[in-house]
Design a protein around this motif. Structure first.
Motif, PDB file in Angstrom:
ATOM      1  N   ASP A 112       0.804  -1.202   0.000  1.00  8.88           N
ATOM      2  CA  ASP A 112       0.000   0.000   0.000  1.00  8.88           C
ATOM      3  C   ASP A 112       0.842   1.258   0.000  1.00  8.88           C
ATOM      4  O   ASP A 112       0.347   2.331   0.240  1.00  8.88           O
ATOM      5  CB  ASP A 112      -1.016  -0.031   1.153  1.00  8.88           C
ATOM      6  N   VAL A 113       2.146   1.150  -0.265  1.00  8.50           N
ATOM      7  CA  VAL A 113       2.938   2.370  -0.465  1.00  8.50           C
ATOM      8  C   VAL A 113       2.937   2.672  -1.958  1.00  8.50           C
ATOM      9  O   VAL A 113       3.407   1.873  -2.751  1.00  8.50           O
ATOM     10  CB  VAL A 113       4.393   2.159   0.014  1.00  8.50           C
ATOM     11  N   ASP A 161       5.504  15.696   2.957  1.00 10.06           N
ATOM     12  CA  ASP A 161       5.289  17.072   3.362  1.00 10.06           C
ATOM     13  C   ASP A 161       6.640  17.724   3.606  1.00 10.06           C
ATOM     14  O   ASP A 161       7.296  17.468   4.608  1.00 10.06           O
ATOM     15  CB  ASP A 161       4.436  17.078   4.641  1.00 10.06           C
ATOM     16  N   THR A 201       7.711  20.826   4.248  1.00  8.97           N
ATOM     17  CA  THR A 201       7.954  21.759   5.370  1.00  8.97           C
ATOM     18  C   THR A 201       8.231  20.989   6.642  1.00  8.97           C
ATOM     19  O   THR A 201       9.111  21.336   7.435  1.00  8.97           O
ATOM     20  CB  THR A 201       6.739  22.670   5.602  1.00  8.97           C
ATOM     21  N   PHE A 202       7.470  19.899   6.820  1.00  7.60           N
ATOM     22  CA  PHE A 202       7.666  19.125   8.037  1.00  7.60           C
ATOM     23  C   PHE A 202       9.063  18.515   8.051  1.00  7.60           C
ATOM     24  O   PHE A 202       9.773  18.567   9.065  1.00  7.60           O
ATOM     25  CB  PHE A 202       6.594  18.035   8.122  1.00  7.60           C
ATOM     26  N   PRO A 249       9.537  10.698  10.853  1.00  7.10           N
ATOM     27  CA  PRO A 249       8.545   9.635  10.684  1.00  7.10           C
ATOM     28  C   PRO A 249       7.740   9.856   9.418  1.00  7.10           C
ATOM     29  O   PRO A 249       7.625  10.977   8.930  1.00  7.10           O
ATOM     30  CB  PRO A 249       7.655   9.785  11.922  1.00  7.10           C
ATOM     31  N   LYS A 250       7.153   8.795   8.913  1.00  2.00           N
ATOM     32  CA  LYS A 250       6.338   8.919   7.716  1.00  2.00           C
ATOM     33  C   LYS A 250       4.985   9.501   8.105  1.00  2.00           C
ATOM     34  O   LYS A 250       4.539   9.384   9.234  1.00  2.00           O
ATOM     35  CB  LYS A 250       6.117   7.546   7.085  1.00  2.00           C
ATOM     36  N   THR A 251       4.334  10.104   7.162  1.00  2.00           N
ATOM     37  CA  THR A 251       3.019  10.661   7.436  1.00  2.00           C
ATOM     38  C   THR A 251       1.996   9.981   6.539  1.00  2.00           C
ATOM     39  O   THR A 251       2.373   9.407   5.524  1.00  2.00           O
ATOM     40  CB  THR A 251       3.003  12.165   7.172  1.00  2.00           C
ATOM     41  N   PRO A 252       0.715  10.061   6.874  1.00  3.94           N
ATOM     42  CA  PRO A 252      -0.282   9.326   6.094  1.00  3.94           C
ATOM     43  C   PRO A 252      -0.263   9.662   4.605  1.00  3.94           C
ATOM     44  O   PRO A 252      -0.620   8.831   3.786  1.00  3.94           O
ATOM     45  CB  PRO A 252      -1.604   9.768   6.713  1.00  3.94           C
ATOM     46  N   LEU A 253       0.172  10.873   4.243  1.00  2.00           N
ATOM     47  CA  LEU A 253       0.196  11.226   2.821  1.00  2.00           C
ATOM     48  C   LEU A 253       1.052  10.261   2.018  1.00  2.00           C
ATOM     49  O   LEU A 253       0.779   9.986   0.856  1.00  2.00           O
ATOM     50  CB  LEU A 253       0.773  12.632   2.635  1.00  2.00           C
ATOM     51  N   PHE A 302       1.280   7.193   2.343  1.00  2.00           N
ATOM     52  CA  PHE A 302       0.659   5.910   2.118  1.00  2.00           C
ATOM     53  C   PHE A 302      -0.652   6.020   1.369  1.00  2.00           C
ATOM     54  O   PHE A 302      -1.346   5.029   1.202  1.00  2.00           O
ATOM     55  CB  PHE A 302       0.388   5.218   3.455  1.00  2.00           C
ATOM     56  N   MET A 303      -0.989   7.200   0.958  1.00  2.00           N
ATOM     57  CA  MET A 303      -2.290   7.352   0.321  1.00  2.00           C
ATOM     58  C   MET A 303      -2.191   7.173  -1.165  1.00  2.00           C
ATOM     59  O   MET A 303      -1.266   7.691  -1.781  1.00  2.00           O
ATOM     60  CB  MET A 303      -2.760   8.772   0.552  1.00  2.00           C
ATOM     61  N   GLN A 304      -3.170   6.501  -1.700  1.00  2.00           N
ATOM     62  CA  GLN A 304      -3.273   6.492  -3.155  1.00  2.00           C
ATOM     63  C   GLN A 304      -3.755   7.878  -3.553  1.00  2.00           C
ATOM     64  O   GLN A 304      -4.740   8.351  -2.997  1.00  2.00           O
ATOM     65  CB  GLN A 304      -4.323   5.463  -3.600  1.00  2.00           C
ATOM     66  N   ARG A 356      -5.737  10.871  -5.090  1.00  2.00           N
ATOM     67  CA  ARG A 356      -7.105  10.895  -5.564  1.00  2.00           C
ATOM     68  C   ARG A 356      -7.157  11.588  -6.927  1.00  2.00           C
ATOM     69  O   ARG A 356      -6.361  12.491  -7.193  1.00  2.00           O
ATOM     70  CB  ARG A 356      -7.981  11.678  -4.573  1.00  2.00           C
TER      71      ARG A 356
END
Lengths: 272, 323
Positions: free
Chosen positions: A96-97, A104, A106-107, A121-125, A127-129, A131
């Motif tokens: 799912d990667v 992100d 800036t982070f 750390p990784k962020t949810p973005l 891992f997102m498909q 849109r």
């Protein structure tokens, strides 16, 4: 009137629904289990429920956890018997990667400034498909993602229309619908594709409709309508109406009210 | 028993009887087990044998633990993967803003209760502490909410006053949404927050776990970010159905988002824990096997050396008698 947070309302609804759905699921599991393997599952003798001195919701949640654990265990055992070793190997590396992870920046930069030695750390973005973007013309089909905590019922399914049970009433969603955030009440979700209509009874949740004709429906429990037992619904409705009339504290009244609402929604789902 | 008493006798008779070699030779074969302190030429294999036995037991135990972890992993992996669809709609709607600048940050660290699971808990704690440092500043406060024993043990040493709430024994009953929802409700009731940062290990594969941070913003911050534009800028274009005010819907949305994201995070972390334990126990049993091999070689060498020494003594004694 007592204030109940959204999560608490959901919890009460799930507990009420579990009692009905559990018997349905047990029936289905037993049918399927008898077909596949001989399995000594006896949900009738429930383990003694731990009664805590804390709020009602906690004790009810504990009982619901034992009920839900039992049918989760049943489903797990069933799933294990079906998903044999080769499937497990295929799933060993989860996919799912997406190919191009979006990060992100800036982070990451602010992280590197303060903590240069560690990877951020990784962020949810990541891992997102991604849109699809908003098209200029209205697309012909609506893409529906219908998710529950323990499964994705429909993911990226192209349909013609869905009707969601929003708190303000049944809301029909067609491709090109205006972007909306809708809170759902317990009711019927119907998915129309061509001439097929699939109906599910949902516990409450949320529905997001985006500008790119993608609809996300998030609910906690969903059951196809044909599996609901009419007699249990009637019994539950009578029981909760009686509880409502004899309720003393605000919390009990609220819980009984929720019970009555859920059961009448179930009733109308079965009849309507 | 007999051997033990002979051993004890041997030690007492050792010193005065060194000169008479044949008797020594016989006695050394009888008391070959014991390490005698003064001059008795018996090389002991008992110490090595004890070590071999304990290392073999360790190998068995760790192999069993690996099997248990593998079966638990299989069970929970399907559930974690099924729950992955749960947080995606929220990120699609609200975007993800880990670098949001707020006054009150709450870091929710998810860890395991049991040990022997490799380095995942230390990773989570390191990242939590780093986030604490990152979000520190004038007029800002950062608090911890800890799920799991291991993170509590590590964080309580230097950040005791920052810990708001700590919850343990999460996995006593199999994880389900209702339990996590009750937990989320508890946390939201007792903790004031502008942004909740959930730190957990995402299960990528059986050998790789990615530390991940999800951010859930409070409704006020969501409104503020929506007004100021940026990622949440299109939030205003969404119509609100149900509820009286937009604020109420956003409140419910934030609570729902938190419980969904927490559910997924807890499942992923449990998955990572089992995977990490599996690989830790696997490497442990492999190490035990290697150690056992080396000990076996030492044992054999020691044994052969003691036999050779006996033979030499006997033969030289015999040849001395012959003259």
């Amino acid at each position: 009137m007592i204030y109940l947070s959204f999560n608490k309302i959901i919890i009460i609804i799930i507990i009420i629904l579990c009692k009905i759905f559990y018997s349905i699921r047990r029936r289905n599991r037993q049918k399927r289990v008898e077909n596949n393997i001989q399995h000594p599952l006896s949900p009738a003798d429930a383990p003694p429920l731990p009664i805590s001195e804390s709020a009602d919701a906690d004790a009810a949640a504990a009982s619901s956890t034992t009920i839900t654990t039992m049918f989760r265990q049943a489903s797990r055992l069933l799933a294990r018997s079906i998903n044999q070793q080769p499937k497990m190997m295929a799933r060993a590396f989860s996919t799912d990667v997406p190919a191009t992870p979006t990060v992100d920046s800036t982070f990451v930069e602010s992280w590197k400034k303060v903590i240069p030695n560690m990877e951020p750390p990784k962020t949810p973005l990541t891992f997102m498909q991604p849109r699809p973007s908003t098209p200029s013309t209205i697309p012909s089909k609506l893409t529906v993602n219908f998710v529950l905590p323990y499964a994705s019922e429909l993911s990226s399914k192209e349909v013609d229309m869905v009707i969601v049970p929003a708190t303000t009433g049944q809301m029909g969603v067609l491709p090109g619908h205006v972007p909306t955030i809708a809170e759902l009440k317990p009711g019927v979700l119907s998915v129309h594709e061509g001439n097929d209509v699939t109906k599910y009874f949902l516990s409450s949740g949320f529905a997001f409709i985006h500008a790119n004709s993608v609809a996300d429906i998030i609910a906690i429990e969903a059951v196809p309508i044909d599996q609901i037992d009419q007699s249990l619904v009637q019994k539950g409705l009578a029981e909760f109406t009686q509880k409502l009339s004899t309720a003393t504290t605000d919390l009990e009244k609220a819980e009984a009210q929720i019970g009555v609402d859920v059961h009448s929604a179930l009733n109308s789902a079965l009849t309507g | 028993m007999a051997m033990a008493s002979l051993r004890r006798e041997g030690r007492r008779f050792a010193a005065p009887l060194i000169s008479s070699q044949p008797i020594t030779a016989i006695r050394s074969s009888l008391i070959a087990e014991e390490q005698a302190p003064l001059g008795i030429r018996s090389i002991s294999t008992q110490v090595v044998r004890n070590r071999m036995k304990s290392v073999k037991n360790i190998q068995k135990i760790t192999k069993a633990m690996k099997m248990v972890a593998a079966s638990k992993l299989r069970a929970i992996q399907t559930r974690a993967e099924n729950s992955r669809g749960l947080w995606q709609p929220f990120t699609a709607l609200l975007g993800d803003a880990p670098s949001v600048d707020v006054k009150k940050n709450v870091i929710v660290t998810i860890s395991s209760d049991k040990g022997l699971c490799g380095g995942i808990n230390s990773t989570s704690v390191k990242i939590s502490k780093a986030m604490h440092k990152l979000t520190a500043g004038p007029e800002k406060e950062t608090k911890y909410v800890i799920l799991g024993e291991k993170a509590k043990a590590q964080l309580i040493r230097d950040s005791k006053k920052d810990i708001e709430l700590s919850i343990t024994e999460l996995q006593k009953n199999p994880l389900n949404y209702t339990q996590v929802s009750v937990l989320a409700d508890d946390i939201l009731k007792n903790v004031e927050y502008d942004a909740l940062r959930i730190i957990f290990n995402k299960f990528h594969s059986v050998v790789s776990f990615l530390p991940t941070m999800s951010t859930v913003l409070s409704p006020e911050v969501v409104e503020r970010e929506a007004e100021s534009g940026g990622k949440l800028g299109d939030l205003d274009s969404y119509e609100i159905e149900g509820g009286e005010t937009k604020g109420e819907i956003l409140q419910n949305l934030a609570e729902f988002q938190f419980s969904c994201v927490l559910f997924n995070a807890v499942l992923e972390n449990a998955c990572s824990e089992q995977g990490a334990r599996m690989s830790a126990m696997d490497s442990s049993s492999r190490n035990a096997g290697e150690m056992l091999d080396r000990l076996t070689l030492t044992y054999n060498r020691t044994r052969q050396a003691s036999i050779t020494t006996e033979l030499i003594e006997i033969i030289s004694g015999a040849s001395a008698l012959e003259g």
